[in-house]
Design a protein around this motif. Structure first.
Motif, PDB file in Angstrom:
ATOM      1  N   LYS A 157      -4.918   6.163   4.741  1.00 46.63           N
ATOM      2  CA  LYS A 157      -4.004   7.228   4.321  1.00 46.63           C
ATOM      3  C   LYS A 157      -3.739   7.153   2.819  1.00 46.63           C
ATOM      4  O   LYS A 157      -3.713   8.158   2.123  1.00 46.63           O
ATOM      5  N   THR A 158      -3.547   5.911   2.323  1.00 45.75           N
ATOM      6  CA  THR A 158      -3.161   5.743   0.914  1.00 45.75           C
ATOM      7  C   THR A 158      -4.373   5.583   0.000  1.00 45.75           C
ATOM      8  O   THR A 158      -4.233   5.618  -1.215  1.00 45.75           O
TER       9      THR A 158
ATOM     10  N   LYS B 181      -5.814   2.901  -0.560  1.00 43.98           N
ATOM     11  CA  LYS B 181      -5.623   1.638  -1.271  1.00 43.98           C
ATOM     12  C   LYS B 181      -6.435   0.559  -0.548  1.00 43.98           C
ATOM     13  O   LYS B 181      -6.471   0.520   0.683  1.00 43.98           O
TER      14      LYS B 181
ATOM     15  N   MET C 294       0.839  -1.215   0.000  1.00 41.38           N
ATOM     16  CA  MET C 294       0.000   0.000   0.000  1.00 41.38           C
ATOM     17  C   MET C 294       0.864   1.251   0.000  1.00 41.38           C
ATOM     18  O   MET C 294       0.580   2.213  -0.720  1.00 41.38           O
ATOM     19  N   LYS C 295       1.913   1.228   0.794  1.00 37.95           N
ATOM     20  CA  LYS C 295       2.793   2.400   0.850  1.00 37.95           C
ATOM     21  C   LYS C 295       3.461   2.647  -0.506  1.00 37.95           C
ATOM     22  O   LYS C 295       3.859   3.768  -0.808  1.00 37.95           O
TER      23      LYS C 295
ATOM     24  N   THR D   2      -2.955   2.766   7.261  1.00 34.09           N
ATOM     25  CA  THR D   2      -2.278   2.842   5.965  1.00 34.09           C
ATOM     26  C   THR D   2      -3.271   2.800   4.810  1.00 34.09           C
ATOM     27  O   THR D   2      -3.144   3.536   3.830  1.00 34.09           O
ATOM     28  N   SER D   3      -4.293   1.961   4.945  1.00 35.33           N
ATOM     29  CA  SER D   3      -5.316   1.905   3.895  1.00 35.33           C
ATOM     30  C   SER D   3      -6.051   3.246   3.805  1.00 35.33           C
ATOM     31  O   SER D   3      -6.295   3.764   2.718  1.00 35.33           O
TER      32      SER D   3
ATOM     33  N   GLY E 232       1.844   2.283  -3.267  1.00 38.60           N
ATOM     34  CA  GLY E 232       0.791   2.654  -4.214  1.00 38.60           C
ATOM     35  C   GLY E 232      -0.004   1.521  -4.811  1.00 38.60           C
ATOM     36  O   GLY E 232      -0.625   1.672  -5.873  1.00 38.60           O
TER      37      GLY E 232
END
Lengths: 477, 477
Positions: free
Chosen positions: A181-182, A184, A153-154, A178-179, A156
């Motif tokens: 934030k991104t 994704k 995810m980080k 993370t999901s 992309g």
């Protein structure tokens, strides 16, 4: 952002980072700690960054897929995905290069070009950094799931991961953060949500046939001991046997829990609130290790280990006052079961032990009546792709229904059936059950990974509206 | 006896005495209190007066029986006991005299003389004081079980009681103390221990066919809501419906637990150590009360009550590291089940949902193989009396096997299959599960009513050695 929140988030990232990489070191050291519980309650109090439930990512007409992990399960995935149009398999990765070569042959068999190959201990990192894949399909040993999901995810990429998604509460929160934030997707590949009876009963539940659901039961009861856990050829570096002495709790809750959670609208109208968990002692694995070692010194290192109790039973209570009973046993001699029991005010369904059973009163309905229910309540996804899925195979077809649906959603910009909150909540049962077992079955709260959004999130979509545009190639016999 | 012990015992008797009589007053007030837990731990630390496990009372060639409680269950008992030779039914008692009269007719039908009649609120006290019965057979509403058992033993009578034997930990200890002091049997009439599959699996377990038993499951899942709990004619003064809003836990654990406990040698080699328990909310009984009241003002008093959760799930851990999962649901629409699951290192048995299943590997054995097991492992008691019991009836025969065995043991001076420790331990799950539920499923310790004797007590005897001398009259069609 205030200094306190920044410091707090920094601390969390560090805490999570430590746990997110590498193998657990000491047996019994993995149950959720008080500090982790405290971090989790801080997370819960913070605000959701962005609601990934119902999130429709931009359409990807041709999905570029990278597959990491090419053991038994991963090489099957290559074969299945190879049948789906509208995707390219652009990268293959495994610690062992010979497995990558074998998977390339599968691509060839499906008439597809070779994929870019990655291997070695850190092959997955190079893949995440360099590949232009849209989706990472993660089929590695358990302890690598969360680290790979996070890294993908980080970098992309959307990510779909074999169960579980995370082995610690820190990891589960890191996935959520993370999901969000991104933006994704982080979908857990909980294939049992796509099995035929499970989908039938989900649709029946949605149509009110069971009345208000009161209680559910799920399980992963599957004797893996002799043929799998102690089989040198089954799991690379014997990782799955090792998990069975490094953790004592429900190590594999999601096959039983996932379909029940969907029927109960967990994270989408209700949520899991707290649990208790109890394990038996081990009465088989320790003895089996001794027996194996007596014949083959390879197994010496597996003797004298604190093997997890054979049967773990957990009970979860939801915020709306329903309960879910979950069991896990991979080491006593008995037939396979995932239970899949749904008990409501007007009826009940139970899949295991077979045959599949449904009742709307004090007797189970007859086979012919069940057939009628299948005709009437089989949801659109099964009508659309079920027969082809059976031809492809993969646990009777459910694996392929899942793969096809994932790709079709990505291609059409539809929300996925399982989001990062499902992945986190369902997986969290592993470390939380461990914590309960380690503390004489003490009650343990289950974090709300949606941070309140469960109250308004919509249930899983059972239509194929806006999708069903993805074709499947002719199945090779 | 030191002053401290005397004071302690005095305090206990007072505490127990208060709880032993009269109906519970306030809803939610019945879960085991901290004070009761403290009293119980003092009891555990004190010495066993006399070990009633394996106790052979003096032979009673003709057993004089008094039956108290002549509702549905009690009047059936008169009919069954009426068939057994070597006993006289000397007294009949019920709060309502018309029920006594009806039972006298049953005696007449069996060719037996009229019994002495007792009735009224305190009829049972007069019976215990005045009758020369050897055995009181107690078939009253739940809250009267322990008071009648205690009074009967104190008046020199053996007692057999319908399930449960006690509703509080104080009552359970008082039963143990009184049985040990008077050397009178206090047997719970746990009829499910005498059902055919249960006895088959007990004998198979004893013969090692399941290997070491690891995990067991029992249940009382029986939808009583519409036809029984809310039926004005079913339970005198609606006592059973009242229990369902006065208590929240597993109110009826012994049908599921008893047979499993015998297979696991509970109190006879192992013991129950602690439990956790969780209830759902109520989704049916409150609504049903409203619906009934809308049609009939009689039911007004049953509206707005805090009905117990529909499904209660409890998990018990034994001192040897086995677990028992117990369920209780009498108010959702589903088929009957007591589960009766026995999972061991070499095999598994499961009775519900039917058909009866056994496996010694990953598949259930075939019907013919099960028939072979029945031929080989049906225990002597079933071979001796099983066919006659089926003719007599009473839950398919198990009630009569139990009655016959009880009388045959008393006549031949044999230990009973269920002693006061079984009665106390199995019943204690009621108040202990309530306590756990009331405290968000907190872990609750289970008292050792044997005060250490479980380590050396012998398992239930499956032979008929020294007995089988009791004849049965020709069954009337």
């Amino acid at each position: 952002m205030g200094t306190n929140r920044r410091k707090f988030l920094q601390r969390l990232t560090i805490g999570g980072g430590i746990l997110a990489t590498g193998l657990p070191a000491i047996a019994g050291d993995l149950a959720t700690s008080d500090e982790e519980i405290e971090r989790s309650s801080q997370w819960e109090k913070s605000r959701q960054r962005f609601n990934m439930c119902g999130y429709a990512a931009p359409k990807i007409p041709t999905v570029k897929v990278a597959i990491i992990g090419l053991g038994m399960r991963g090489s099957d995935a290559v074969g299945r995905l190879g049948y789906i149009d509208g995707l390219e398999i652009v990268a293959l990765c495994d610690k062992y290069p010979d497995r990558v070569e074998k998977a390339q042959l599968t691509l060839e068999k499906r008439g597809r070009p070779k994929a870019r190959a990655y291997s070695g201990e850190d092959g997955w990192k190079a893949l995440c950094e360099n590949s232009d894949a849209d989706l990472v399909y993660n089929v590695t040993p358990w302890h690598l799931h969360a680290p790979i999901c996070l890294y993908a995810m980080k970098n992309g990429k959307h990510v779909a991961t074999e169960v579980n998604a995370g082995l610690s509460i820190d990891q589960c929160w890191e996935l959520v953060e993370t999901s969000e934030k991104t933006k994704k997707h982080c979908m857990m590949l909980e294939n049992c949500c796509y099995d035929f009876f499970e989908l039938l009963t989900l649709n029946m539940a949605r149509n009110g046939l069971f009345g208000e659901l009161v209680h559910g039961e799920g399980a992963y009861i599957h004797d893996l001991s002799k043929d799998w856990l102690f089989n040198k050829k089954a799991y690379a570096d014997m990782w799955r046997l090792k998990e069975n002495y490094q953790r004592n709790g429900n190590l594999y809750p999601t096959h039983g829990l996932g379909p029940i959670a969907q029927c109960l609208d967990i994270n989408r109208g209700d949520k899991m609130d707290h649990l208790v968990s109890m394990s038996t002692n081990d009465f088989t694995l320790g003895n089996m290790a001794n027996e194996m070692a007596a014949k083959d010194p390879f197994f010496n290192e597996f003797t004298g280990k604190p093997y997890r109790g054979n049967m773990n039973t957990s009970i979860i209570r939801t915020s709306k006052g329903k309960t879910i009973m979950l069991q896990h046993d991979v080491s006593t001699l008995r037939p396979y079961s995932r239970l899949h029991t749904l008990s409501g005010t007007k009826g009940i369904a139970q899949k295991y032990p077979g045959p599949e059973k449904i009742a709307f009163g004090h007797s189970w309905i007859k086979k012919e009546e069940l057939d009628e229910l299948y005709k009437k309540y089989t949801p659109p996804i099964v009508k659309h792709i079920g027969e082809i899925a059976k031809e492809v195979g993969g646990h009777g077809g459910m694996d392929f229904i899942m793969d096809w649906r994932l790709i079709d959603c990505l291609r059409n910009g539809l929300p996925l059936d399982q989001d990062v909150y499902d992945a986190a909540a369902w997986s969290s049962i592993i470390p939380l059950s461990e914590r309960s077992v380690a503390k004489k079955s003490r009650t343990v709260d289950i974090p709300d990974f949606t941070r309140g959004a469960w109250k308004t999130n919509k249930p899983v979509d059972l239509t194929l509206n806006g999708g069903a545009t993805t074709n499947v190639r002719k199945v090779q016999k």
